[in-house]
Write an enzyme that holds these catalytic residues in place. Sequence first.
Site, short mmCIF file in Angstrom:
data_model
loop_
_atom_site.label_atom_id
_atom_site.label_comp_id
_atom_site.label_asym_id
_atom_site.label_seq_id
_atom_site.Cartn_x
_atom_site.Cartn_y
_atom_site.Cartn_z
N CYS A 76 0.87 -1.19 0.00
CA CYS A 76 0.00 0.00 0.00
C CYS A 76 0.89 1.23 0.00
O CYS A 76 1.88 1.28 0.74
CB CYS A 76 -0.88 -0.02 1.25
SG CYS A 76 -1.95 1.43 1.39
N HIS A 131 -8.99 -3.63 -2.03
CA HIS A 131 -8.01 -2.83 -1.30
C HIS A 131 -8.41 -1.34 -1.31
O HIS A 131 -8.40 -0.68 -0.26
CB HIS A 131 -6.63 -3.02 -1.95
CG HIS A 131 -5.54 -2.23 -1.32
ND1 HIS A 131 -4.46 -2.81 -0.68
CD2 HIS A 131 -5.33 -0.89 -1.22
CE1 HIS A 131 -3.67 -1.86 -0.22
NE2 HIS A 131 -4.17 -0.68 -0.54
N GLU A 132 -8.75 -0.83 -2.49
CA GLU A 132 -9.05 0.61 -2.59
C GLU A 132 -10.36 0.97 -1.92
O GLU A 132 -10.46 2.02 -1.27
CB GLU A 132 -9.06 1.04 -4.07
CG GLU A 132 -7.73 0.87 -4.79
CD GLU A 132 -6.56 1.53 -4.08
OE1 GLU A 132 -6.76 2.57 -3.40
OE2 GLU A 132 -5.44 1.01 -4.18
N HIS A 174 -10.07 1.44 1.68
CA HIS A 174 -9.58 2.76 2.09
C HIS A 174 -10.74 3.73 2.37
O HIS A 174 -10.62 4.62 3.21
CB HIS A 174 -8.70 3.38 0.99
CG HIS A 174 -7.26 2.95 1.05
ND1 HIS A 174 -6.47 3.17 2.15
CD2 HIS A 174 -6.47 2.35 0.12
CE1 HIS A 174 -5.24 2.70 1.90
NE2 HIS A 174 -5.23 2.20 0.68
ZN ZN Z 1 -3.59 1.25 -0.16
#
Ligand code: ZN
Length: 200
Positions: A109, A151-152, A155
């Site tokens: 990341c 993953h995004e 966030h």
């Molecule tokens: Zn990330």
Amino acid sequence: MNIKLKISQAGEPVLRDAARPLSSQEIKSSSIQQLIPVMRETMHDAKGVGLAAPQIGLPLQLVVIEDRADNLPQEALAERARAPVPFQVIINPQLSVLGDVTAEFFEGCLSVAGFTGLVPRAFSVRVECLNERAEAIEIVAHGWYARILQHEIDHLNGTLYLDRMKTRSYMSHENFNNHWKDKSIAQVKEELKLSLYNQS
Ligand code: ZN
């Protein structure tokens, strides 16, 4: 264009907060329209395959992704089910997991610079969202593309891969390259004794 934004590192409160959705009007506003190419440039410059607005300090449900997949050998691409993903803007996403197949790979990341860890993710997902023109779109993704989306979108909910990784696998990129990169995931898990720690 050559404007780069600073990428927030773990510990910045914005990375742990829920981001807010954007209205259609906001998406079409000049500030968001100008932000998108700057985020793209920042992602490219950092050699990332995705960047979420909280990573540049903005608590907004806005993500850019692009996987050129040109930096890996063919066999690694095949193993990870990784194929190029063209540049894409994802706004106000709703993610759902498809099926029950999962995959484990090392993941990094831009907000945890220099480190990597083994993260289980769903192999297939569906994402309903808006694009940069505020049009509703649906994405069905598998493999590495599905991993990037998970993953995004994490966030946007204040979640980092650190929260999902097998903690014994956490390591610097340097040590990953020095000691682990040529081993299978099964071998890595065995050598790191994940099963002894209930992390298999
Ligand atoms: Zn990330």
